[in-house]
Design a protein around this motif. Structure first.
Motif, short mmCIF file in Angstrom:
data_model
loop_
_atom_site.label_atom_id
_atom_site.label_comp_id
_atom_site.label_asym_id
_atom_site.label_seq_id
_atom_site.Cartn_x
_atom_site.Cartn_y
_atom_site.Cartn_z
N VAL A 221 -4.31 -1.30 7.84
CA VAL A 221 -4.08 -2.89 6.78
C VAL A 221 -3.13 -1.38 5.45
N ALA A 222 -2.81 0.14 6.03
CA ALA A 222 -2.08 1.15 4.91
C ALA A 222 -1.43 0.70 5.21
N PHE A 223 -0.45 0.07 6.07
CA PHE A 223 0.66 -0.43 6.73
C PHE A 223 1.27 -1.12 5.32
N MET A 224 -0.46 -2.37 5.92
CA MET A 224 0.37 -3.97 5.04
C MET A 224 0.21 -3.50 3.53
N GLN A 225 -0.86 -2.76 3.28
CA GLN A 225 -0.77 -2.09 1.65
C GLN A 225 0.74 -1.15 1.07
N ASN A 226 1.03 -0.51 2.02
CA ASN A 226 2.30 -0.01 1.39
C ASN A 226 3.44 -1.19 1.17
N LEU A 227 3.37 -2.22 1.83
CA LEU A 227 4.52 -3.72 1.87
C LEU A 227 3.79 -4.31 0.49
N ALA A 230 -0.50 -8.18 1.73
CA ALA A 230 -0.28 -9.72 2.60
C ALA A 230 -0.71 -10.60 1.89
N ASP A 231 -0.26 -12.10 1.44
CA ASP A 231 -0.71 -13.07 0.89
C ASP A 231 -1.63 -13.71 1.75
N VAL A 232 -1.36 -14.07 2.82
CA VAL A 232 -2.51 -14.20 3.83
C VAL A 232 -2.76 -13.82 4.90
N ALA A 233 -3.92 -13.39 5.05
CA ALA A 233 -4.32 -12.68 6.39
C ALA A 233 -5.32 -13.02 6.69
N VAL A 234 -5.13 -13.13 8.54
CA VAL A 234 -6.13 -13.66 9.16
C VAL A 234 -6.02 -12.88 11.14
N ASP A 235 -7.67 -13.44 10.54
CA ASP A 235 -8.78 -12.54 11.41
C ASP A 235 -8.64 -13.59 13.15
N VAL A 247 -9.75 -8.61 5.17
CA VAL A 247 -9.60 -8.02 3.52
C VAL A 247 -8.67 -7.67 2.89
N LEU A 248 -8.95 -6.69 3.73
CA LEU A 248 -8.98 -5.25 3.20
C LEU A 248 -6.88 -4.59 3.24
N SER A 249 -6.49 -6.03 4.19
CA SER A 249 -5.15 -5.62 4.28
C SER A 249 -4.34 -6.38 3.29
N LEU A 250 -5.30 -7.45 2.59
CA LEU A 250 -4.60 -8.45 1.08
C LEU A 250 -4.15 -7.97 0.06
N ALA A 251 -2.74 -8.36 -0.45
CA ALA A 251 -2.44 -8.13 -1.53
C ALA A 251 -3.25 -9.20 -2.78
N ARG A 252 -4.02 -8.55 -4.14
CA ARG A 252 -4.33 -9.38 -5.36
C ARG A 252 -4.26 -10.79 -5.08
N CYS A 253 -5.50 -11.59 -5.11
CA CYS A 253 -5.32 -12.87 -5.45
C CYS A 253 -4.94 -13.12 -3.84
N GLY A 254 -4.93 -12.63 -2.75
CA GLY A 254 -4.44 -13.06 -1.15
C GLY A 254 -5.65 -13.76 -1.04
N ARG A 255 -5.63 -14.63 0.44
CA ARG A 255 -6.06 -15.54 1.23
C ARG A 255 -6.33 -14.99 2.18
N HIS A 256 -7.51 -14.83 2.84
CA HIS A 256 -7.99 -14.62 3.95
C HIS A 256 -8.69 -15.15 5.26
N LEU A 257 -8.17 -15.67 6.16
CA LEU A 257 -8.35 -16.85 7.21
C LEU A 257 -9.25 -16.35 8.59
#
Length: 344
Positions: A221-227, A230-235, A247-257
């Motif tokens: 999560v911290a790794f992705m937020q430092n970038l 994510a636009d899309v995050a998938v479980d 969900v917590l890895s997403l950028a604002r207005c991102g999509r969790h799948l």
């Protein structure tokens, strides 16, 4: 015929000689040439699915040759090479008629609502609506590898999340579902990050072009937020931990799948909804793919743009397949295992 058979949940998995099924009026019997081993099959054996009636034969990712047809079947004949979605629709309800058979209210599923494909033969009903012809240059093992994992990932990423080139996509879990999702996202031109704790699985993910994150060593999560998120995050695993992290890895207005099954005792899973609201995130699910959508995916496979065969890491017979099923949760192997029921 021989089949992987159990009479109690979490009980012995035996190779049993049972009767060959017969075709219903609108159905077929398929000689199974290859069938994928999926985590959903393990859930079936564990008793996590309420549709299963004991005794039972699991298996739902299948490819083979039609050996018998019912009198009402008009689109297929004996000898045809076919596969089938793991969700078979009724073909008549509002969802089936609009093209969404994967959410049919009266759906059937081989290996769940009835005997499945961990056997030399399997019966499929409503064949004209549910069967899919396998192109001649696509092998049975490749078609079986499509199964629920690749098809579910394909529909989820392409039709639900609408992954685009240059988007950041993070995928939690590098089993069959996750590796399929990586391949599909890369084919769309996305920048893919793969998360797992299994180094063998991460090595396969890296070979597919993903940047890998071992979550036992690095906080993804911290790794992705430092970038920037994510636009899309998938479980692709299916747990409260991975769903929340996605969900917590997403950028604002991102999509969790959500691709991995979330089979909790009460049917509920904690999700960080405060983040969903504040950051206006989209929560999406994908539950298989209707037969009518398979030709598009199969055309990409036949052309070589998608290569699910590269995810197959072992092919075994029923005896070894039963052992692999029992060990699936405790000793995960990287890639996809394909069972060939006619082999010993």
């Amino acid at each position: 015929m021989n089949a992987i058979y159990f009479t109690q949940f979490k009980g012995p998995l035996e190779i049993k000689d049972i009767s060959v099924p017969t075709a219903t009026n609108d159905g077929v019997v398929i000689k199974v040439e290859a069938t994928g081993l999926c985590r959903s099959d393990w859930h079936a054996w564990m008793g996590h699915d309420s549709d299963i009636v004991l005794p039972h034969v699991p298996g739902h990712e299948l490819a083979g040759v039609i050996s018998e047809t019912g009198s009402a079947v008009t689109k297929f004949r004996v000898g045809d090479r076919v596969t089938v979605p793991f969700v078979c629709g009724c073909g008549k309800c509002q969802y089936c008629t609009r093209g969404d058979a994967q959410v049919c209210p009266t759906q059937t599923q081989p290996g769940f609502t009835g005997f499945g494909s961990f056997a030399e033969y399997v019966a499929i009903n409503n064949a004209d609506f549910n069967l899919v012809t396998i192109p001649e240059n696509v092998s049975f093992a490749t078609a079986a590898a499509l199964g629920c994992r690749f098809a579910t990932s394909y529909r989820g990423l392409i039709k639900r999340a609408h992954v685009k080139a240059n988007e950041k996509v993070v995928i939690y879990g590098c089993g069959g579902v996750g590796l399929s999702a990586i391949m599909i996202a890369k084919a769309q031109g996305a920048n893919v990050y793969a998360v797992d704790i299994n180094d063998a699985a991460l090595a396969i993910a890296q070979s597919l072009g993903a940047e890998t994150i071992n979550s036992s060593k690095v906080d993804p999560v911290a790794f992705m937020q430092n970038l920037g998120g994510a636009d899309v995050a998938v479980d692709a695993l299916g747990s409260q931990q991975t769903a929340s992290a996605s969900v917590l890895s997403l950028a604002r207005c991102g999509r969790h799948l959500q691709l991995g099954l979330l089979l909790t005792a009460n049917g509920l899973t904690d999700i960080p909804m405060a983040r969903v609201i504040a950051w206006e995130l989209d929560l999406l699910g994908s539950h298989g793919m209707a037969a009518k959508d398979y030709p598009e995916m199969l055309a990409l496979v036949a052309s070589g743009k998608l290569n699910p065969a590269s995810l197959i890491t072992r092919e075994v017979g029923l005896t070894e397949g039963a052992k692999a099923l029992a060990e699936l949760n405790s000793q995960p192997f990287g890639g996809i295992t394909v069972i060939k029921p006619s082999e010993k």
